[in-house]
Scaffold this motif. Sequence first.
Motif, PDB file in Angstrom:
ATOM      1  N   GLY A 311       0.821  -1.199   0.000  1.00  0.00           N
ATOM      2  CA  GLY A 311       0.000   0.000   0.000  1.00  0.00           C
ATOM      3  C   GLY A 311       0.858   1.255   0.000  1.00  0.00           C
ATOM      4  O   GLY A 311       2.051   1.224   0.315  1.00  0.00           O
ATOM      5  N   PRO A 312       0.248   2.384  -0.364  1.00  0.00           N
ATOM      6  CA  PRO A 312       1.012   3.643  -0.431  1.00  0.00           C
ATOM      7  C   PRO A 312       1.701   3.963   0.892  1.00  0.00           C
ATOM      8  O   PRO A 312       1.088   3.911   1.953  1.00  0.00           O
ATOM      9  N   GLY A 313       3.006   4.241   0.818  1.00  0.00           N
ATOM     10  CA  GLY A 313       3.750   4.642   2.005  1.00  0.00           C
ATOM     11  C   GLY A 313       4.078   3.524   2.967  1.00  0.00           C
ATOM     12  O   GLY A 313       4.552   3.777   4.071  1.00  0.00           O
ATOM     13  N   PRO A 397     -13.160  -0.925 -11.679  1.00  0.00           N
ATOM     14  CA  PRO A 397     -13.130   0.304 -10.898  1.00  0.00           C
ATOM     15  C   PRO A 397     -11.799   0.472 -10.176  1.00  0.00           C
ATOM     16  O   PRO A 397     -11.321  -0.435  -9.510  1.00  0.00           O
ATOM     17  N   LYS A 398     -11.203   1.640 -10.340  1.00  0.00           N
ATOM     18  CA  LYS A 398      -9.959   1.978  -9.646  1.00  0.00           C
ATOM     19  C   LYS A 398     -10.262   3.115  -8.679  1.00  0.00           C
ATOM     20  O   LYS A 398     -10.777   4.164  -9.072  1.00  0.00           O
ATOM     21  N   ALA A 399      -9.948   2.908  -7.415  1.00  0.00           N
ATOM     22  CA  ALA A 399     -10.337   3.854  -6.375  1.00  0.00           C
ATOM     23  C   ALA A 399      -9.694   5.216  -6.590  1.00  0.00           C
ATOM     24  O   ALA A 399      -8.512   5.325  -6.937  1.00  0.00           O
ATOM     25  N   ILE A 400     -10.486   6.261  -6.386  1.00  0.00           N
ATOM     26  CA  ILE A 400      -9.964   7.622  -6.318  1.00  0.00           C
ATOM     27  C   ILE A 400      -9.457   7.828  -4.891  1.00  0.00           C
ATOM     28  O   ILE A 400     -10.179   7.562  -3.931  1.00  0.00           O
ATOM     29  N   THR A 401      -8.232   8.286  -4.751  1.00  0.00           N
ATOM     30  CA  THR A 401      -7.601   8.293  -3.427  1.00  0.00           C
ATOM     31  C   THR A 401      -7.463   9.696  -2.833  1.00  0.00           C
ATOM     32  O   THR A 401      -6.652   9.917  -1.941  1.00  0.00           O
ATOM     33  N   THR A 402      -8.257  10.639  -3.336  1.00  0.00           N
ATOM     34  CA  THR A 402      -8.221  11.975  -2.731  1.00  0.00           C
ATOM     35  C   THR A 402      -8.801  11.913  -1.318  1.00  0.00           C
ATOM     36  O   THR A 402      -9.583  11.009  -0.985  1.00  0.00           O
ATOM     37  N   ASP A 403      -8.431  12.893  -0.509  1.00  0.00           N
ATOM     38  CA  ASP A 403      -8.959  12.929   0.864  1.00  0.00           C
ATOM     39  C   ASP A 403     -10.474  13.022   0.863  1.00  0.00           C
ATOM     40  O   ASP A 403     -11.143  12.413   1.707  1.00  0.00           O
ATOM     41  N   GLU A 404     -11.028  13.765  -0.075  1.00  0.00           N
ATOM     42  CA  GLU A 404     -12.480  13.930  -0.135  1.00  0.00           C
ATOM     43  C   GLU A 404     -13.166  12.599  -0.458  1.00  0.00           C
ATOM     44  O   GLU A 404     -14.192  12.245   0.131  1.00  0.00           O
ATOM     45  N   ALA A 405     -12.565  11.829  -1.376  1.00  0.00           N
ATOM     46  CA  ALA A 405     -13.136  10.524  -1.720  1.00  0.00           C
ATOM     47  C   ALA A 405     -13.059   9.570  -0.536  1.00  0.00           C
ATOM     48  O   ALA A 405     -13.999   8.816  -0.278  1.00  0.00           O
ATOM     49  N   LYS A 406     -11.936   9.613   0.176  1.00  0.00           N
ATOM     50  CA  LYS A 406     -11.754   8.702   1.307  1.00  0.00           C
ATOM     51  C   LYS A 406     -12.767   8.957   2.421  1.00  0.00           C
ATOM     52  O   LYS A 406     -13.135   8.034   3.154  1.00  0.00           O
ATOM     53  N   LYS A 407     -13.218  10.187   2.557  1.00  0.00           N
ATOM     54  CA  LYS A 407     -14.177  10.508   3.613  1.00  0.00           C
ATOM     55  C   LYS A 407     -15.463   9.700   3.478  1.00  0.00           C
ATOM     56  O   LYS A 407     -16.088   9.349   4.470  1.00  0.00           O
ATOM     57  N   THR A 408     -15.847   9.426   2.249  1.00  0.00           N
ATOM     58  CA  THR A 408     -17.118   8.729   2.030  1.00  0.00           C
ATOM     59  C   THR A 408     -16.941   7.287   1.577  1.00  0.00           C
ATOM     60  O   THR A 408     -17.920   6.570   1.391  1.00  0.00           O
ATOM     61  N   TYR A 409     -15.701   6.860   1.409  1.00  0.00           N
ATOM     62  CA  TYR A 409     -15.471   5.514   0.855  1.00  0.00           C
ATOM     63  C   TYR A 409     -14.937   4.531   1.877  1.00  0.00           C
ATOM     64  O   TYR A 409     -15.062   3.331   1.716  1.00  0.00           O
ATOM     65  N   TYR A 410     -14.407   5.014   2.991  1.00  0.00           N
ATOM     66  CA  TYR A 410     -13.501   4.208   3.798  1.00  0.00           C
ATOM     67  C   TYR A 410     -14.119   2.951   4.396  1.00  0.00           C
ATOM     68  O   TYR A 410     -13.455   1.949   4.569  1.00  0.00           O
ATOM     69  N   ASN A 411     -15.401   2.960   4.753  1.00  0.00           N
ATOM     70  CA  ASN A 411     -15.956   1.807   5.480  1.00  0.00           C
ATOM     71  C   ASN A 411     -16.995   1.041   4.685  1.00  0.00           C
ATOM     72  O   ASN A 411     -17.739   0.248   5.234  1.00  0.00           O
ATOM     73  N   ASN A 412     -17.059   1.246   3.381  1.00  0.00           N
ATOM     74  CA  ASN A 412     -18.134   0.606   2.611  1.00  0.00           C
ATOM     75  C   ASN A 412     -18.009  -0.913   2.583  1.00  0.00           C
ATOM     76  O   ASN A 412     -19.018  -1.624   2.584  1.00  0.00           O
ATOM     77  N   THR A 413     -16.777  -1.436   2.588  1.00  0.00           N
ATOM     78  CA  THR A 413     -16.629  -2.896   2.525  1.00  0.00           C
ATOM     79  C   THR A 413     -17.140  -3.572   3.796  1.00  0.00           C
ATOM     80  O   THR A 413     -17.576  -4.724   3.768  1.00  0.00           O
ATOM     81  N   ALA A 435      -5.286  -6.498  -8.040  1.00  0.00           N
ATOM     82  CA  ALA A 435      -3.954  -5.937  -8.280  1.00  0.00           C
ATOM     83  C   ALA A 435      -3.992  -4.435  -8.519  1.00  0.00           C
ATOM     84  O   ALA A 435      -3.004  -3.732  -8.264  1.00  0.00           O
ATOM     85  N   LEU A 436      -5.129  -3.920  -8.988  1.00  0.00           N
ATOM     86  CA  LEU A 436      -5.253  -2.484  -9.245  1.00  0.00           C
ATOM     87  C   LEU A 436      -5.177  -1.661  -7.963  1.00  0.00           C
ATOM     88  O   LEU A 436      -4.960  -0.449  -8.012  1.00  0.00           O
ATOM     89  N   GLN A 437      -5.368  -2.321  -6.812  1.00  0.00           N
ATOM     90  CA  GLN A 437      -5.259  -1.603  -5.538  1.00  0.00           C
ATOM     91  C   GLN A 437      -3.812  -1.178  -5.253  1.00  0.00           C
ATOM     92  O   GLN A 437      -3.573  -0.361  -4.364  1.00  0.00           O
ATOM     93  N   PHE A 438      -2.871  -1.771  -5.985  1.00  0.00           N
ATOM     94  CA  PHE A 438      -1.450  -1.527  -5.712  1.00  0.00           C
ATOM     95  C   PHE A 438      -0.779  -1.006  -6.987  1.00  0.00           C
ATOM     96  O   PHE A 438      -0.045  -1.742  -7.659  1.00  0.00           O
ATOM     97  N   PRO A 439      -1.040   0.257  -7.344  1.00  0.00           N
ATOM     98  CA  PRO A 439      -0.565   0.768  -8.637  1.00  0.00           C
ATOM     99  C   PRO A 439       0.937   0.673  -8.836  1.00  0.00           C
ATOM    100  O   PRO A 439       1.402   0.521  -9.968  1.00  0.00           O
TER     101      PRO A 439
END
Length: 528
Positions: A311-313, A397-413, A435-439
């Motif tokens: 994952g990133p970082g 679908p490839k996730a948009i990783t902006t902070d704004e997107a994460k606010k509404t996406y984080y717990n959907n799974t 694999a798309l989760q790990f660009p």
Amino acid sequence: MKAKQRKWLGASTAALILTGMLSACSGPAKDSAQGQSNGAGKEPVTLKVEIFDRGNAPAGAGPVDNNFWTQWIQKNFGDPNNIKLQFIPVPRNQEVDKLNVLMSTGDAPDLVFTYDMNTIYNYVKGGGLTELGKLIDENGPNLKKFLGQEVLNYGIFSGKQYTIPAKRPLQFTQSSYIRKDWLDKLGLPVPKTTEEFYQTMKAFKEKDPGQTGGKVIPYDFSASNGTNITTPGVLISSFVKKLSEEDFYAMPELLKPGYKDGVQFLNKMNQEGLINPDFALDKDGKSFERDVANGYVGAFTALAAHQNLMGPGNVFDTLKKNVPGAEYVAMDPFTNEEGKHPKVIYDPIGMHIMIPKSSKHAVEAIKYLDWMSKPDVLFTLQNGIEGQHYTLENGFPKAITTDEAKKTYYNNTDIAIISNGRDFGSKDKNIEAGALQFPNYKELAKQTMINALNDGYTNPRFERPIDSEIKYSKTLGDKAQEAVVKSILAKPEEFNKLFDSKVEEYLKLGGQAVMDERRAAYKEMKKK
């Protein structure tokens, strides 16, 4: 029942049809997302649903019980059906204890879930669960279609449907990794057998291609009873000899012929300085991750395609900063006597969803899961809204990783509880999407998933609870870990005596009782 010694993974069933997807939360809800009216004007029914609280909500996201997705579900399922959804947060790391308290006091939500089989067996034995067979037949056509009978069968105990298992589209667990840049320096190929792996680890130790100044750890792993992602279990279990079907069902890992040889192989590696001698102290896996990030580790076995690594970082990004040119590739070297690469994989299910006996809203609970099972609803819950949460890349679908997107996406799974992972209709498509989760590591992630599924087999499943296993599981689990750890660290001349004594203790502490009951349960199943 036809029992199989090893179930080999096939393609995932029940394709998701990616049509009619909702384009925005604020727009008019479409027919498939809405349910039929449930008596407009009447007092709404309150349906309580458990949800994991992982304590990882981004700033501004809202609590797990009142956020973008809980509001979307209320709008698209609750309002049209005159149902008020109430989500009950349960801390992820305390979920079994919290659930037990809720169940014992009669305060459990209408829909609860757990991964812990002994907890489920206890609820089944204690009469604490609603029988679901007729309810699903009458109210869950989409649910039955999505899950399929193979998955539903995992929720049948003593002939009755007491749980609804979530579907697991990809069953992979462990995969192995090795430093490609070290191999290249030494002119060595990626190992394909256990012997090649061993010789490569010796070369890493003797020649230190990473120039670590004596800090090299050829093969690393952490405490097997910790919360970490890495384990030597795949290596050990590859030494297990071919078993009869009955022994496969009856015998615990520790007693299987050849398992001791696998532990002894690690004892030998420890004596030769090929593993981390302090692995047992690394309960949380953080020392392992630091060693990898600092460039000291030649190879390891861990969860495939894991966020902590790719994952990133995370670990591999830090490694690249610390050691320019460092690179891990996937390997699958551990071979058994037949030349195969056996490894335990997950069952085709994830957690078990249950309706407590105390619930007065079992029908509404099944209707909620049935609505969630509709292809476009599930797709939206798992991936979000196009343009807001994801873009399409090669049809996925490839996730948009902006902070704004994460606010509404984080717990959907965690809300899409009927599926442990996204399902695009086949194993290959699910791997591509994963694999798309790990660009930055797409090919590595993909290959680790493929390797983790190669020659994979599921653990045996019984049609009734194994009472002795419920009673002794914690004690036996601790004793098995003790046996493995102490045997790996033992002096070579003391290995046999120590391992055998630990096995004897294991049997006396309940291991023999479990083995006897499992053997009897297997024979009962074969008679049917």
